[in-house]
Design a protein around this motif. Sequence first.
Motif, PDB file in Angstrom:
ATOM      1  N   UNK A   1     -13.179  10.462  -6.285  1.00  0.00           N
ATOM      2  CA  UNK A   1     -13.428   9.760  -7.504  1.00  0.00           C
ATOM      3  C   UNK A   1     -12.168   9.749  -8.381  1.00  0.00           C
ATOM      4  N   UNK A   2     -11.422  10.830  -8.281  1.00  0.00           N
ATOM      5  CA  UNK A   2     -10.003  10.865  -8.992  1.00  0.00           C
ATOM      6  C   UNK A   2      -9.049   9.603  -8.335  1.00  0.00           C
ATOM      7  N   UNK A   3      -9.116   9.403  -7.113  1.00  0.00           N
ATOM      8  CA  UNK A   3      -8.214   8.424  -6.540  1.00  0.00           C
ATOM      9  C   UNK A   3      -8.914   7.006  -6.860  1.00  0.00           C
ATOM     10  N   UNK A   4     -10.101   7.001  -6.830  1.00  0.00           N
ATOM     11  CA  UNK A   4     -10.637   5.591  -7.525  1.00  0.00           C
ATOM     12  C   UNK A   4     -10.006   5.551  -8.969  1.00  0.00           C
ATOM     13  N   UNK A   5     -10.061   6.413  -9.634  1.00  0.00           N
ATOM     14  CA  UNK A   5      -9.776   6.275 -11.144  1.00  0.00           C
ATOM     15  C   UNK A   5      -8.223   5.951 -11.218  1.00  0.00           C
ATOM     16  N   UNK A   6      -7.448   6.659 -10.244  1.00  0.00           N
ATOM     17  CA  UNK A   6      -6.088   6.524 -10.345  1.00  0.00           C
ATOM     18  C   UNK A   6      -5.772   4.868 -10.016  1.00  0.00           C
ATOM     19  N   UNK A   7      -6.400   4.335  -8.903  1.00  0.00           N
ATOM     20  CA  UNK A   7      -6.099   3.196  -8.651  1.00  0.00           C
ATOM     21  C   UNK A   7      -6.537   2.285  -9.594  1.00  0.00           C
ATOM     22  N   UNK A   8      -7.640   2.227 -10.116  1.00  0.00           N
ATOM     23  CA  UNK A   8      -8.360   1.198 -11.252  1.00  0.00           C
ATOM     24  C   UNK A   8      -7.368   1.292 -12.487  1.00  0.00           C
ATOM     25  N   UNK A   9      -6.878   2.339 -12.517  1.00  0.00           N
ATOM     26  CA  UNK A   9      -5.717   2.378 -13.795  1.00  0.00           C
ATOM     27  C   UNK A   9      -4.714   1.217 -13.614  1.00  0.00           C
ATOM     28  N   UNK A  10      -4.274   1.071 -12.257  1.00  0.00           N
ATOM     29  CA  UNK A  10      -3.295   0.188 -11.946  1.00  0.00           C
ATOM     30  C   UNK A  10      -3.887  -1.214 -11.448  1.00  0.00           C
ATOM     31  N   UNK A  11      -5.076  -1.273 -11.688  1.00  0.00           N
ATOM     32  CA  UNK A  11      -6.053  -2.436 -11.241  1.00  0.00           C
ATOM     33  C   UNK A  11      -5.607  -2.861  -9.727  1.00  0.00           C
ATOM     34  N   UNK A  12      -5.544  -2.090  -8.976  1.00  0.00           N
ATOM     35  CA  UNK A  12      -5.094  -2.326  -7.416  1.00  0.00           C
ATOM     36  C   UNK A  12      -6.382  -2.154  -6.680  1.00  0.00           C
ATOM     37  N   UNK A  13      -6.601  -3.213  -5.565  1.00  0.00           N
ATOM     38  CA  UNK A  13      -7.926  -3.051  -4.700  1.00  0.00           C
ATOM     39  C   UNK A  13      -7.615  -1.983  -3.631  1.00  0.00           C
ATOM     40  N   UNK A  14      -6.427  -1.867  -3.177  1.00  0.00           N
ATOM     41  CA  UNK A  14      -6.029  -0.860  -1.974  1.00  0.00           C
ATOM     42  C   UNK A  14      -6.385   0.608  -2.444  1.00  0.00           C
TER      43      UNK A  14
ATOM     44  N   UNK B   1       0.875  -1.180   0.120  1.00  0.00           N
ATOM     45  CA  UNK B   1       0.104   0.011  -0.144  1.00  0.00           C
ATOM     46  C   UNK B   1       0.850   1.295   0.003  1.00  0.00           C
ATOM     47  N   UNK B   2       1.959   1.258   0.661  1.00  0.00           N
ATOM     48  CA  UNK B   2       2.675   2.340   0.669  1.00  0.00           C
ATOM     49  C   UNK B   2       3.483   2.709  -0.625  1.00  0.00           C
ATOM     50  N   UNK B   3       3.494   1.786  -1.560  1.00  0.00           N
ATOM     51  CA  UNK B   3       4.243   2.201  -2.695  1.00  0.00           C
ATOM     52  C   UNK B   3       3.343   2.858  -3.860  1.00  0.00           C
ATOM     53  N   UNK B   4       1.982   2.839  -3.654  1.00  0.00           N
ATOM     54  CA  UNK B   4       1.172   3.514  -4.266  1.00  0.00           C
ATOM     55  C   UNK B   4       0.023   4.189  -3.649  1.00  0.00           C
ATOM     56  N   UNK B   5       0.214   5.685  -3.632  1.00  0.00           N
ATOM     57  CA  UNK B   5      -0.828   6.306  -2.833  1.00  0.00           C
ATOM     58  C   UNK B   5      -0.599   7.917  -3.357  1.00  0.00           C
ATOM     59  N   UNK B   6      -1.938   8.524  -2.829  1.00  0.00           N
ATOM     60  CA  UNK B   6      -1.937  10.007  -3.134  1.00  0.00           C
ATOM     61  C   UNK B   6      -1.406  10.763  -2.242  1.00  0.00           C
ATOM     62  N   UNK B   7      -0.158  11.349  -2.335  1.00  0.00           N
ATOM     63  CA  UNK B   7       0.427  12.137  -1.343  1.00  0.00           C
ATOM     64  C   UNK B   7       0.063  13.593  -1.214  1.00  0.00           C
ATOM     65  N   UNK B   8       0.304  14.257  -0.095  1.00  0.00           N
ATOM     66  CA  UNK B   8       0.260  15.645  -0.033  1.00  0.00           C
ATOM     67  C   UNK B   8      -1.161  16.062  -0.427  1.00  0.00           C
ATOM     68  N   UNK B   9      -2.053  15.378  -0.107  1.00  0.00           N
ATOM     69  CA  UNK B   9      -3.429  15.660  -0.628  1.00  0.00           C
ATOM     70  C   UNK B   9      -3.967  16.927   0.015  1.00  0.00           C
ATOM     71  N   UNK B  10      -4.557  17.876  -0.550  1.00  0.00           N
ATOM     72  CA  UNK B  10      -5.135  19.005  -0.350  1.00  0.00           C
ATOM     73  C   UNK B  10      -6.508  19.656  -1.183  1.00  0.00           C
ATOM     74  N   UNK B  11      -7.342  19.703  -0.459  1.00  0.00           N
ATOM     75  CA  UNK B  11      -8.437  20.483  -0.967  1.00  0.00           C
ATOM     76  C   UNK B  11      -8.363  21.957  -1.231  1.00  0.00           C
TER      77      UNK B  11
END
Length: 261
Positions: A70-83, A39-49
């Motif tokens: 929604x963008x986070x889900x889209x990015x993870x689906x791109x790599x076919x990752x469940x976490x 999980x640590x290898x693929x994540x959204x860092x320094x997230x800010x609204x």
Amino acid sequence: MLPPQRVADAEYAKWRVLADVTETWFGTFVHDPAHADRAAATQLLDARLPSTAELPPTVGDDEAAQSLLEQLDSLYRRHDLPHRVVAGHDTETAVRLDPLLRTNGYEREDYRALVPDSTVPPGDDTTLQFDTRRHGSDEARAVHESVGRDPAGIEYTAAIAGALDGREVVVSRGGEPIGAAGWYVHDGAEGEDPVARFTHVGVRPDAQGEGVGAELVRAVVDRCPLPDERIVVCATSEHVGFYESVGFARIASLWRFARLP
């Protein structure tokens, strides 16, 4: 005192170094293909609204938070990752994301950044020997396995610290390694002072409760080439007390939301 953004930059350097990087509207998405199952290898860092004057009254009314999800889900689906993992330090962002992400199955973890605030007094155990070396030694690996860290995670941390030219201190007694602690230095952007970030502190179970951990922390602070005010450790709430007991003071807070399979 280090600003929170500088602390976050040093903290997140360990994930950027081996990863493919995608800059998004809400933060930096990193993906390490060689360690995609961690999980640590693929994540959204320094997230800010984008900041808002008033917090939305209900979860569904925060369009920016919903867009981030929604963008986070889209990015993870791109790599076919469940976490799913998203991290940052901005307090308003954490407050606004909290109800939405919890509703969607995420758990939140808060941790504190601390720096040495006073000199850690030396111990009186003359049987301890300390050795500084490049990160990833067999002796340090044995210590971390003894405290229950999984071998793949140990190798991942060693690969990151090695890429950042990290160092570690191994403490031995009678020729047997009983503890290890490491650090790497993040240089930052042009004009910014470098920051050293602890990578780990581990003491073999049969040597715990004897002050070895405090001695290790002192050894890292003594041997790290940077001034105390630029040596940072990030700790979860259960470990903050230990660092405060050996002379560290809190300077910033960070957070992480994760939805893991």
